[in-house]
Write a protein that holds these residues in place. Structure first.
Motif, PDB file in Angstrom:
ATOM      1  N   MET B   1       1.039  -1.102  -0.220  1.00  0.00           N
ATOM      2  CA  MET B   1      -0.221   0.084  -0.031  1.00  0.00           C
ATOM      3  C   MET B   1       1.000   1.007  -0.054  1.00  0.00           C
ATOM      4  N   ASP B   2       0.600   2.264  -0.822  1.00  0.00           N
ATOM      5  CA  ASP B   2       1.431   3.469  -0.866  1.00  0.00           C
ATOM      6  C   ASP B   2       0.688   4.735  -0.154  1.00  0.00           C
ATOM      7  N   ILE B   3       1.262   5.660   0.154  1.00  0.00           N
ATOM      8  CA  ILE B   3       1.099   6.860   1.133  1.00  0.00           C
ATOM      9  C   ILE B   3      -0.292   7.302   0.683  1.00  0.00           C
ATOM     10  N   VAL B   4      -0.339   7.533  -0.696  1.00  0.00           N
ATOM     11  CA  VAL B   4      -1.748   8.156  -1.364  1.00  0.00           C
ATOM     12  C   VAL B   4      -2.871   7.393  -0.961  1.00  0.00           C
ATOM     13  N   GLU B   5      -2.668   5.842  -1.035  1.00  0.00           N
ATOM     14  CA  GLU B   5      -3.757   5.154  -0.331  1.00  0.00           C
ATOM     15  C   GLU B   5      -4.206   5.461   0.941  1.00  0.00           C
ATOM     16  N   VAL B   6      -2.984   5.524   1.752  1.00  0.00           N
ATOM     17  CA  VAL B   6      -3.209   5.606   3.231  1.00  0.00           C
ATOM     18  C   VAL B   6      -3.902   6.561   3.471  1.00  0.00           C
ATOM     19  N   LEU B   7      -3.599   7.746   2.823  1.00  0.00           N
ATOM     20  CA  LEU B   7      -4.159   9.272   2.907  1.00  0.00           C
ATOM     21  C   LEU B   7      -5.656   9.261   2.747  1.00  0.00           C
ATOM     22  N   LYS B   8      -6.048   8.261   2.048  1.00  0.00           N
ATOM     23  CA  LYS B   8      -7.412   8.242   1.595  1.00  0.00           C
ATOM     24  C   LYS B   8      -8.314   8.061   2.819  1.00  0.00           C
ATOM     25  N   HIS B   9      -7.892   7.454   4.125  1.00  0.00           N
ATOM     26  CA  HIS B   9      -8.376   7.254   5.174  1.00  0.00           C
ATOM     27  C   HIS B   9      -8.377   8.637   6.303  1.00  0.00           C
ATOM     28  N   THR B  10      -7.927   9.713   5.741  1.00  0.00           N
ATOM     29  CA  THR B  10      -7.921  10.863   6.713  1.00  0.00           C
ATOM     30  C   THR B  10      -8.568  11.868   6.004  1.00  0.00           C
ATOM     31  N   SER B  11      -8.423  13.066   6.793  1.00  0.00           N
ATOM     32  CA  SER B  11      -9.035  14.419   5.945  1.00  0.00           C
ATOM     33  C   SER B  11      -8.695  15.521   6.882  1.00  0.00           C
ATOM     34  N   PRO B  12      -8.979  16.700   6.489  1.00  0.00           N
ATOM     35  CA  PRO B  12      -8.363  17.938   6.880  1.00  0.00           C
ATOM     36  C   PRO B  12      -9.140  18.201   8.378  1.00  0.00           C
ATOM     37  N   ALA B  13     -10.257  17.472   8.422  1.00  0.00           N
ATOM     38  CA  ALA B  13     -10.861  17.350   9.840  1.00  0.00           C
ATOM     39  C   ALA B  13     -10.292  16.617  11.188  1.00  0.00           C
ATOM     40  N   LEU B  14      -9.381  15.740  10.495  1.00  0.00           N
ATOM     41  CA  LEU B  14      -8.656  14.768  11.024  1.00  0.00           C
ATOM     42  C   LEU B  14      -7.189  14.989  11.491  1.00  0.00           C
ATOM     43  N   PHE B  15      -6.878  16.350  11.198  1.00  0.00           N
ATOM     44  CA  PHE B  15      -5.479  16.738  11.363  1.00  0.00           C
ATOM     45  C   PHE B  15      -5.601  17.744  12.709  1.00  0.00           C
ATOM     46  N   LEU B  16      -4.787  17.454  13.695  1.00  0.00           N
ATOM     47  CA  LEU B  16      -4.615  18.479  14.881  1.00  0.00           C
ATOM     48  C   LEU B  16      -3.257  18.967  14.713  1.00  0.00           C
ATOM     49  N   PRO B  17      -3.107  20.067  14.225  1.00  0.00           N
ATOM     50  CA  PRO B  17      -1.479  20.624  14.147  1.00  0.00           C
ATOM     51  C   PRO B  17      -0.891  21.073  15.485  1.00  0.00           C
ATOM     52  N   ASP B  18      -1.837  21.293  16.260  1.00  0.00           N
ATOM     53  CA  ASP B  18      -0.920  21.721  17.503  1.00  0.00           C
ATOM     54  C   ASP B  18      -1.698  21.153  18.753  1.00  0.00           C
ATOM     55  N   LEU B  19      -1.449  20.016  19.038  1.00  0.00           N
ATOM     56  CA  LEU B  19      -2.022  19.161  20.152  1.00  0.00           C
ATOM     57  C   LEU B  19      -1.347  19.967  21.385  1.00  0.00           C
ATOM     58  N   GLN B  20      -2.162  20.067  22.595  1.00  0.00           N
ATOM     59  CA  GLN B  20      -1.985  20.854  23.795  1.00  0.00           C
ATOM     60  C   GLN B  20      -1.402  20.049  24.923  1.00  0.00           C
ATOM     61  N   ALA B  21      -1.851  18.675  24.947  1.00  0.00           N
ATOM     62  CA  ALA B  21      -1.372  17.874  25.876  1.00  0.00           C
ATOM     63  C   ALA B  21       0.005  17.527  25.949  1.00  0.00           C
ATOM     64  N   THR B  22       0.475  17.383  27.266  1.00  0.00           N
ATOM     65  CA  THR B  22       1.909  16.860  27.269  1.00  0.00           C
ATOM     66  C   THR B  22       2.169  15.687  27.953  1.00  0.00           C
ATOM     67  N   ASP B  23       1.109  15.049  28.393  1.00  0.00           N
ATOM     68  CA  ASP B  23       1.362  13.495  28.778  1.00  0.00           C
ATOM     69  C   ASP B  23       0.353  12.819  28.255  1.00  0.00           C
ATOM     70  N   LYS B  24       0.708  11.381  28.234  1.00  0.00           N
ATOM     71  CA  LYS B  24       0.173  10.292  27.474  1.00  0.00           C
ATOM     72  C   LYS B  24      -1.337  10.131  27.651  1.00  0.00           C
ATOM     73  N   ALA B  25      -1.767  10.272  28.802  1.00  0.00           N
ATOM     74  CA  ALA B  25      -3.409   9.925  28.927  1.00  0.00           C
ATOM     75  C   ALA B  25      -4.036  11.341  28.473  1.00  0.00           C
ATOM     76  N   ALA B  26      -3.681  12.497  28.661  1.00  0.00           N
ATOM     77  CA  ALA B  26      -4.210  13.610  28.168  1.00  0.00           C
ATOM     78  C   ALA B  26      -4.247  13.810  26.404  1.00  0.00           C
ATOM     79  N   ALA B  27      -3.074  13.317  25.968  1.00  0.00           N
ATOM     80  CA  ALA B  27      -2.829  13.261  24.578  1.00  0.00           C
ATOM     81  C   ALA B  27      -3.827  12.455  24.007  1.00  0.00           C
ATOM     82  N   LEU B  28      -4.172  11.097  24.543  1.00  0.00           N
ATOM     83  CA  LEU B  28      -4.902  10.150  23.847  1.00  0.00           C
ATOM     84  C   LEU B  28      -6.267  10.628  24.015  1.00  0.00           C
ATOM     85  N   ALA B  29      -6.720  11.332  25.191  1.00  0.00           N
ATOM     86  CA  ALA B  29      -8.139  11.763  25.134  1.00  0.00           C
ATOM     87  C   ALA B  29      -8.270  13.008  24.041  1.00  0.00           C
ATOM     88  N   GLU B  30      -7.169  13.799  24.082  1.00  0.00           N
ATOM     89  CA  GLU B  30      -7.311  14.765  23.010  1.00  0.00           C
ATOM     90  C   GLU B  30      -7.818  14.348  21.725  1.00  0.00           C
TER      91      GLU B  30
END
Lengths: 112, 153
Positions: B1-30
């Motif tokens: 599978m190439d990257i173009v195929e992989v990217l079909k499963h995401t979208s701009p709405a599923l892009f978080l460019p600036d995650l705020q959490a700094t620990d694992k539990a909070a990052a998973l929740a965010e």
């Protein structure tokens, strides 16, 4: 969602994770993933299982042995286990009354 | 599978460019919150529980500064990929002890035809071996620039 169904869904997800880890361990470890917590996960699975009503837990076990999956999503008013039609009256009951079973195959129904 | 195929499963709405959490539990929740708000997925608790269980199995922070939280759950009907980036870095129990800056969260239904989920994981891990690419992804201005870099465009 009914709290017992929430537990059953989590249990099935966990069972699948354990199964997949055991079946595809080599492939996943080739990708760099490690699975040192497998025994701890199995213990957590037992703990979770203990919170489920014994009759539902027994039904889950029986269905899993028979079909592989005990809980199945309902999509377009169909049980995705046997494709029987699910009465729309079931939908309104799912969140409050009880865990619903498909009248045709007995699988536990989940509305994603 | 190439990257173009992989990217079909995401979208701009599923892009978080600036995650705020700094620990694992909070990052998973965010990130799970991002999954729910970016799709029609309704059951965040189930997804979060699955991802937490997966992390108990062993950390998914397997690349330099990169993690791939993943797993199968009844809560989704198709393979869905969320991409997140943390400028500050998250303590994600990585093997090298370094903070994690890039996250690719893959959630798949119990059965997916042709094991797309494992193949997508493999394609991403392979592509992200490139240190220059990882630096580019850290600086990409938006989703389009991020995807263009990932595709090598």
């Amino acid at each position: 969602m009914h709290p017992q169904l929430q537990l059953l869904v989590a249990l099935q997800d966990m069972d699948q994770m354990i199964r997949e880890t055991e079946e595809s361990r080599e492939q996943l470890e080739d990708l760099g993933f490690r699975h040192e917590g497998l025994e701890a996960l199995k213990n957590a699975r037992e703990e979770l299982s203990g919170k489920i009503d014994p009759s539902l837990a027994s039904w889950y076990k029986r269905l899993t042995a028979r079909w592989g999956h005990a809980v199945v999503p309902v999509v377009s008013n169909l049980c995705t286990g046997c494709f029987a039609s699910i009465p729309s009256s079931f939908v309104s009951k799912t969140n409050v009354d009880k865990v619903q079973k498909c009248e045709s195959c007995g699988r536990l129904l989940y509305w994603p | 599978m190439d990257i173009v195929e992989v990217l079909k499963h995401t979208s701009p709405a599923l892009f978080l460019p600036d995650l705020q959490a700094t620990d694992k539990a909070a990052a998973l929740a965010e990130m799970v919150e991002g999954l729910v708000s970016g799709t029609s997925i309704h059951n965040p608790d189930t997804i979060l529980q699955m991802l937490q269980s997966r992390e108990h199995l062993g950390s998914t922070a397997v690349g330099p500064g990169i993690a791939f939280p993943h797993g199968r759950t009844l809560a989704v009907q198709r393979l869905t990929i969320l991409i997140a980036r943390s400028h500050a870095g998250v303590d994600f129990d990585s093997e090298d002890g370094q903070p994690t800056h890039l996250f690719f969260v893959l959630v798949a239904p119990p059965q997916d035809s042709g094991h797309q989920y494992i193949k997508s994981l493999a394609a991403l891990i392979d592509r992200l071996q490139d240190a220059g690419l990882r630096a580019q992804l850290g600086e990409a201005a938006d989703y389009d620039a991020f995807c263009a870099a990932l595709k090598g465009a």
